[in-house]
Design a protein around this motif. Structure first.
Motif, PDB file in Angstrom:
ATOM      1  N   ASP A   1      -8.325   2.820   9.910  1.00  0.00           N
ATOM      2  CA  ASP A   1      -7.798   4.137  10.267  1.00  0.00           C
ATOM      3  C   ASP A   1      -6.285   4.058  10.521  1.00  0.00           C
ATOM      4  N   LEU A   2      -5.883   3.069  11.314  1.00  0.00           N
ATOM      5  CA  LEU A   2      -4.457   2.956  11.653  1.00  0.00           C
ATOM      6  C   LEU A   2      -3.622   2.537  10.438  1.00  0.00           C
ATOM      7  N   PHE A   3      -4.175   1.624   9.630  1.00  0.00           N
ATOM      8  CA  PHE A   3      -3.459   1.188   8.418  1.00  0.00           C
ATOM      9  C   PHE A   3      -3.188   2.394   7.509  1.00  0.00           C
ATOM     10  N   ASN A   4      -4.189   3.266   7.389  1.00  0.00           N
ATOM     11  CA  ASN A   4      -4.001   4.463   6.554  1.00  0.00           C
ATOM     12  C   ASN A   4      -2.954   5.398   7.139  1.00  0.00           C
ATOM     13  N   LYS A   5      -2.988   5.567   8.454  1.00  0.00           N
ATOM     14  CA  LYS A   5      -2.002   6.460   9.086  1.00  0.00           C
ATOM     15  C   LYS A   5      -0.585   5.924   8.864  1.00  0.00           C
ATOM     16  N   ILE A   6      -0.420   4.607   9.042  1.00  0.00           N
ATOM     17  CA  ILE A   6       0.916   4.011   8.890  1.00  0.00           C
ATOM     18  C   ILE A   6       1.390   4.125   7.442  1.00  0.00           C
ATOM     19  N   THR A   7       0.525   3.757   6.489  1.00  0.00           N
ATOM     20  CA  THR A   7       0.965   3.754   5.086  1.00  0.00           C
ATOM     21  C   THR A   7       1.139   5.180   4.537  1.00  0.00           C
ATOM     22  N   ASP A   8       0.365   6.144   5.052  1.00  0.00           N
ATOM     23  CA  ASP A   8       0.621   7.553   4.685  1.00  0.00           C
ATOM     24  C   ASP A   8       2.028   7.943   5.098  1.00  0.00           C
ATOM     25  N   SER A   9       2.362   7.563   6.309  1.00  0.00           N
ATOM     26  CA  SER A   9       3.646   7.957   6.867  1.00  0.00           C
ATOM     27  C   SER A   9       4.809   7.251   6.151  1.00  0.00           C
ATOM     28  N   VAL A  10       4.648   5.950   5.874  1.00  0.00           N
ATOM     29  CA  VAL A  10       5.713   5.231   5.155  1.00  0.00           C
ATOM     30  C   VAL A  10       5.881   5.820   3.754  1.00  0.00           C
ATOM     31  N   SER A  11       4.765   6.094   3.073  1.00  0.00           N
ATOM     32  CA  SER A  11       4.884   6.604   1.697  1.00  0.00           C
ATOM     33  C   SER A  11       5.473   8.012   1.688  1.00  0.00           C
ATOM     34  N   ASP A  12       5.193   8.814   2.715  1.00  0.00           N
ATOM     35  CA  ASP A  12       5.862  10.125   2.820  1.00  0.00           C
ATOM     36  C   ASP A  12       7.375   9.946   2.902  1.00  0.00           C
TER      37      ASP A  12
ATOM     38  N   GLU B   1       0.830  -1.213   0.000  1.00  0.00           N
ATOM     39  CA  GLU B   1       0.000   0.000   0.000  1.00  0.00           C
ATOM     40  C   GLU B   1       0.867   1.267   0.000  1.00  0.00           C
ATOM     41  N   SER B   2       1.980   1.216   0.716  1.00  0.00           N
ATOM     42  CA  SER B   2       2.874   2.387   0.765  1.00  0.00           C
ATOM     43  C   SER B   2       3.491   2.649  -0.601  1.00  0.00           C
ATOM     44  N   VAL B   3       3.855   1.576  -1.308  1.00  0.00           N
ATOM     45  CA  VAL B   3       4.418   1.739  -2.653  1.00  0.00           C
ATOM     46  C   VAL B   3       3.344   2.294  -3.599  1.00  0.00           C
ATOM     47  N   ILE B   4       2.119   1.765  -3.500  1.00  0.00           N
ATOM     48  CA  ILE B   4       1.030   2.276  -4.350  1.00  0.00           C
ATOM     49  C   ILE B   4       0.805   3.771  -4.072  1.00  0.00           C
ATOM     50  N   LYS B   5       0.785   4.142  -2.799  1.00  0.00           N
ATOM     51  CA  LYS B   5       0.596   5.563  -2.449  1.00  0.00           C
ATOM     52  C   LYS B   5       1.755   6.413  -2.954  1.00  0.00           C
ATOM     53  N   SER B   6       2.963   5.863  -2.927  1.00  0.00           N
ATOM     54  CA  SER B   6       4.117   6.649  -3.403  1.00  0.00           C
ATOM     55  C   SER B   6       4.025   6.867  -4.917  1.00  0.00           C
ATOM     56  N   HIS B   7       3.461   5.898  -5.640  1.00  0.00           N
ATOM     57  CA  HIS B   7       3.266   6.083  -7.094  1.00  0.00           C
ATOM     58  C   HIS B   7       2.341   7.271  -7.360  1.00  0.00           C
ATOM     59  N   LYS B   8       1.332   7.421  -6.498  1.00  0.00           N
ATOM     60  CA  LYS B   8       0.407   8.553  -6.679  1.00  0.00           C
ATOM     61  C   LYS B   8       1.105   9.877  -6.415  1.00  0.00           C
ATOM     62  N   LYS B   9       2.228   9.820  -5.721  1.00  0.00           N
ATOM     63  CA  LYS B   9       3.032  11.030  -5.493  1.00  0.00           C
ATOM     64  C   LYS B   9       4.196  11.099  -6.495  1.00  0.00           C
ATOM     65  N   ASN B  10       4.047  10.316  -7.581  1.00  0.00           N
ATOM     66  CA  ASN B  10       5.029  10.318  -8.682  1.00  0.00           C
ATOM     67  C   ASN B  10       6.429   9.862  -8.282  1.00  0.00           C
ATOM     68  N   ILE B  11       6.475   8.877  -7.419  1.00  0.00           N
ATOM     69  CA  ILE B  11       7.758   8.323  -6.994  1.00  0.00           C
ATOM     70  C   ILE B  11       7.928   6.942  -7.607  1.00  0.00           C
ATOM     71  N   ASN B  12       9.145   6.636  -8.072  1.00  0.00           N
ATOM     72  CA  ASN B  12       9.451   5.302  -8.577  1.00  0.00           C
ATOM     73  C   ASN B  12       9.803   4.403  -7.402  1.00  0.00           C
ATOM     74  N   ALA B  13       8.930   3.444  -7.130  1.00  0.00           N
ATOM     75  CA  ALA B  13       9.185   2.521  -6.025  1.00  0.00           C
ATOM     76  C   ALA B  13       8.622   1.150  -6.378  1.00  0.00           C
ATOM     77  N   VAL B  14       9.279   0.111  -5.866  1.00  0.00           N
ATOM     78  CA  VAL B  14       8.797  -1.268  -6.027  1.00  0.00           C
ATOM     79  C   VAL B  14       9.042  -2.002  -4.718  1.00  0.00           C
ATOM     80  N   LEU B  15       8.352  -3.130  -4.553  1.00  0.00           N
ATOM     81  CA  LEU B  15       8.680  -3.964  -3.414  1.00  0.00           C
ATOM     82  C   LEU B  15       9.103  -5.347  -3.867  1.00  0.00           C
ATOM     83  N   THR B  16      10.021  -5.937  -3.115  1.00  0.00           N
ATOM     84  CA  THR B  16      10.436  -7.320  -3.361  1.00  0.00           C
ATOM     85  C   THR B  16       9.420  -8.241  -2.691  1.00  0.00           C
TER      86      THR B  16
END
Ligand SMILES: [Zn+2]
Length: 265
Positions: free
Chosen positions: A236-247, A52-67
Motif C-alpha cells: 500500500d505504501l509503496f504504491n502511494k509513494i510511487t504514484d506520488s513520485v510519478s506524478d 516503479e515510478s519511471v514505469i508508471k510515468s511511461h503509462k502516463k506517456n512521459i519520457n523518463a529513464v533511471l540511471t
C-alpha cells in the motif's frame, strides 16, 4: 520505452535526448539496518521506487529513464556495525556532481536526484546548490519519502518514534519488495527517549541537530517499530509513494528551462 539507461546503446540515447527525457538518479546507502533487515535496504528501496515510478510515468506517456543506483552514501554513523560501507561527504558530493556533469554534457538535462538515505539528504541538497551556482546546472532533489509525508502520517500504526531507521516503514517496504531478506523473528521495537528538542521521528523533528553514532542509540541498530510492519501495508505504501513520485515526473517533464519550477506563462 526502456526503463534503465543502462539498457540503451549510445545511439539509442542520442535518439532519446531529442525528447528531453526526465532522468532519475537514485542515490542510496549501504549500511546496517538492525538484525532483521539486510544492509542493502537503502540502495535497494530507492532503486525500486525509482524503477516503479519511471514505469508508471511511461503509462502516463512521459519520457523518463533511471540511471544505475549510486549504492553507497554517507553513513559514518553506522560504521561501527559490520557490513556498512560509507564514503566521505566530499566523495559523495563530487561523485554526484561528476555523474550529473556527464549526463548534462550530452544534453540529458532534466535530472531528479532521488535519495533513499536520511544521512545523504543535507549533502545532496547542497549538491543542487553547488551545481547551480558553480556550474550553472539546474537539478531537482528529494528523498523518496518526502513525496508522501501526509500519506505516511495516515498510514502509520506506530506512535511518534516508530518511523526512524529499519522501522515500521522500511520493514513494511522490504516485506513487500524482497520478503525473503527480512527476518521478522529478529525485529525488535526500540523507541528513543530523547529531549523534545531533537528529532523523534521521520515526521516529527525538534530544532536541534546532533551527530550521534547508532551504536550510542540502539543496541541492535534499529530505531522505531518494525514489529508493526506487514507485507500488505508495505505494498500500500509503496504504491502511494510511487504514484506520488510519478506524478511529479509528469509535471517535471514539462517544466520550462531553466528548471526552477516557475511557469513561464
Ligand atoms: Zn534505511
Amino acid at each position: 520505452m526502456k526503463t534503465h539507461l543502462g539498457n540503451y546503446s549510445w545511439q539509442e540515447v542520442q535518439e532519446l535526448i531529442k525528447d528531453d527525457p526526465v532522468v532519475v538518479l537514485p542515490v542510496g546507502a549501504f549500511e546496517q539496518h538492525g538484525k532483521h533487515l539486510p544492509v542493502k535496504v537503502d540502495e535497494f528501496l530507492v532503486g525500486s521506487v525509482a524503477e516503479e515510478s519511471v514505469i508508471k510515468s511511461h503509462k502516463k506517456n512521459i519520457n523518463a529513464v533511471l540511471t544505475p543506483v549510486v549504492w553507497t552514501g554517507y553513513s559514518p554513523h553506522h560504521l561501527d556495525f559490520p557490513g556498512t560501507i560509507t564514503i566521505q561527504e566530499e566523495t559523495l558530493t563530487n561523485l554526484i556532481i561528476e555523474i550529473v556533469e556527464s549526463l548534462v554534457h550530452n544534453k540529458l538535462e532534466r535530472i531528479l536526484i532521488l535519495n533513499g538515505h536520511g544521512g545523504n539528504a543535507n549533502i545532496l541538497k547542497n549538491v543542487v546548490q553547488v551545481l547551480r551556482y558553480k556550474k550553472n546546472i539546474y537539478t531537482a532533489f528529494a528523498s523518496y519519502w518526502d513525496f508522501a509525508l501526509k500519506e505516511i502520517a495516515e498510514w502509520r500504526k506506530s506512535e511518534t518514534g516508530g518511523i526512524m531507521h529499519a522501522c515500521e516503514m522500511e520493514t513494511s517496504l522490504m516485506l513487500n519488495r524482497d520478503e525473503q531478506t527480512v527476518q521478522m523473528n529478529k525485529a525488535k521495537d526500540h523507541y528513543l527517549n530523547r529531549s523534545k528538542y531533537l528529532a523523534a521521528d521521520l515526521l516529527s523533528g525538534g530544532p536541534i541537530s546532533v551527530a550521534a553514532s547508532f551504536k550510542e542509540l540502539s543496541e541492535n541498530g534499529s530505531i522505531g517499530a518494525p514489529t508493526l510492519a506487514t507485507k500488505e501495508r508495505g505494498e500500500d505504501l509503496f504504491n502511494k509513494i510511487t504514484d506520488s513520485v510519478s506524478d511529479f515526473l509528469v509535471e517535471f517533464s514539462k517544466w520550462p528551462k531553466p528548471l526552477t519550477g516557475e511557469k513561464n506563462e
